[in-house]
Design an enzyme around this catalytic site. Structure first.
Site, PDB file in Angstrom:
ATOM      1  N   LYS A 101       0.495  -0.919   0.049  1.00  0.00           N
ATOM      2  CA  LYS A 101      -0.302   0.172   0.348  1.00  0.00           C
ATOM      3  C   LYS A 101       0.906   1.391   0.217  1.00  0.00           C
ATOM      4  O   LYS A 101       1.089   2.391  -0.998  1.00  0.00           O
ATOM      5  CB  LYS A 101      -1.327  -0.048   1.244  1.00  0.00           C
ATOM      6  CG  LYS A 101      -1.877  -1.154   1.094  1.00  0.00           C
ATOM      7  CD  LYS A 101      -2.558  -1.225   2.071  1.00  0.00           C
ATOM      8  CE  LYS A 101      -4.289  -2.711   2.326  1.00  0.00           C
ATOM      9  NZ  LYS A 101      -4.387  -2.785   3.138  1.00  0.00           N
ATOM     10  N   GLN A 148      -5.096  -1.223   9.589  1.00  0.00           N
ATOM     11  CA  GLN A 148      -5.604  -2.908   8.950  1.00  0.00           C
ATOM     12  C   GLN A 148      -5.408  -4.069   9.801  1.00  0.00           C
ATOM     13  O   GLN A 148      -5.543  -4.558  11.087  1.00  0.00           O
ATOM     14  CB  GLN A 148      -3.328  -3.383   8.607  1.00  0.00           C
ATOM     15  CG  GLN A 148      -3.599  -4.804   7.921  1.00  0.00           C
ATOM     16  CD  GLN A 148      -3.762  -4.420   6.017  1.00  0.00           C
ATOM     17  OE1 GLN A 148      -3.606  -3.990   5.546  1.00  0.00           O
ATOM     18  NE2 GLN A 148      -4.285  -5.557   6.037  1.00  0.00           N
ATOM     19  N   ASP A 171     -11.361   1.834   3.248  1.00  0.00           N
ATOM     20  CA  ASP A 171     -11.386   0.558   2.897  1.00  0.00           C
ATOM     21  C   ASP A 171     -12.837  -0.056   2.694  1.00  0.00           C
ATOM     22  O   ASP A 171     -13.243  -1.079   2.885  1.00  0.00           O
ATOM     23  CB  ASP A 171     -11.082  -0.521   4.472  1.00  0.00           C
ATOM     24  CG  ASP A 171      -9.482  -0.854   4.884  1.00  0.00           C
ATOM     25  OD1 ASP A 171      -9.564  -1.167   2.997  1.00  0.00           O
ATOM     26  OD2 ASP A 171      -9.147  -0.741   5.769  1.00  0.00           O
TER      27      ASP A 171
END
Length: 292
Positions: free
Chosen positions: A52, A96, A119
């Protein structure tokens, strides 16, 4: 049989994003900023976050990585989320997953400002997606929709079987494939308790496998000319690799591929598109495209 190349598609999209960011900055606009919070040292999570950060560089974004040990308390993590919510320079951020057992993942997700939830996991984004309103769409499903469109794969009116019912892939994937503006398909969701799973798969024009079991989809489950999208990424021990493992999909690739019209490889299929979708969401967050 045509291989769906997620790596090449993602690279092309990231190049387009980088051009757009150049223009935004040249016109005096703000460089999009993505922050990532990583708790502990899970191998898979480390890899995802590293990729990322690299993708942010390729797109011309600013990126920040915040690391915590896995003994961080839930309150400390909520405090970090609150700081990021209030930081005007951060356009979007992710925490995460998975998180350590002592932390309530849902509580953390709900604490994220939905306007920065790139997300697409916050209940507000999930709800808006379900009824077809503009929002941040969960990165893996968005990546799959982008791939199908990029390859001109016809989905309207097709029978699509989704294997798996997770909140991150299975459920949002079913919603998108059903909706007129995305898949416009007839959708069946199968899971570990489905009695007619093999029969459903054999009748499918499109199978999206996100069940998390290596080599689960075999040739006898696939009809000639089907489109197969393999979301599975399980680490399987492999002594011939330097890392000691290889990534294995949910589809038994060698025996299934000859029957397909299109198939995604693992790795190099859905994975790069997931990160690419996160970049698309971050750009949208920077431009305040969905939420003012």
């Amino acid at each position: 049989m045509q291989l769906i190349d997620g790596k090449a598609t993602a690279a092309a999209i990231k190049a387009e994003i980088a051009e757009e960011v150049k223009e935004i900055v040249a016109q005096g606009g703000k460089q999009p900023h993505l922050a990532a919070v990583l708790v502990g040292h899970d191998g898979g999570s480390e890899t995802y976050v590293k990729n990322k950060v690299l993708a942010c560089e390729a797109c011309g974004f600013k990126s920040t990585l915040i690391r915590f040990e896995d003994n961080i308390s839930e309150d400390e993590l909520l405090c970090c989320v609150d700081k990021l919510n209030k930081d005007d320079d951060v356009d979007g951020f992710i925490v995460q997953l998975p998180l350590p057992k002592h932390i309530d993942e849902q509580k953390i997700i709900e604490a994220i400002d939905y306007r920065k939830d790139v997300d697409g996991f916050h209940p507000i984004n999930v709800g808006r997606m379900a009824i077809g309103l503009p929002c941040f769409i969960s990165a893996t499903p968005l990546g799959i929709i982008t791939l199908l469109k990029h390859y001109g794969i016809e989905t309207s009116g097709k029978k699509c079987v989704i294997l798996g019912r997770s909140n991150i892939v299975g459920k949002p994937m079913a919603q998108l494939m059903m909706q007129k503006q995305y898949g416009d398909a007839t959708v069946t969701v199968c899971h570990s308790r489905s009695k007619t799973l093999k029969e459903e798969c054999r009748a499918a024009d499109i199978i999206i496998a996100a069940i998390g079991q290596p080599d689960f989809v075999t040739a006898d489950m696939v009809k000639e000319g089907a489109v197969i999208v393999d979301v599975g990424t399980t680490r399987v021990p492999d002594a011939t690799r330097k890392s000691g493992f290889r990534l294995n999909g949910d589809v038994k690739f060698d025996e299934v591929a000859p029957k397909c019209s299109y198939i995604t490889p693992v790795p190099g299929g859905v994975g790069p598109m997931t990160i690419c979708s996160l970049m698309k969401n971050t750009l949208a967050a920077g431009k305040k495209e969905y939420y003012k």
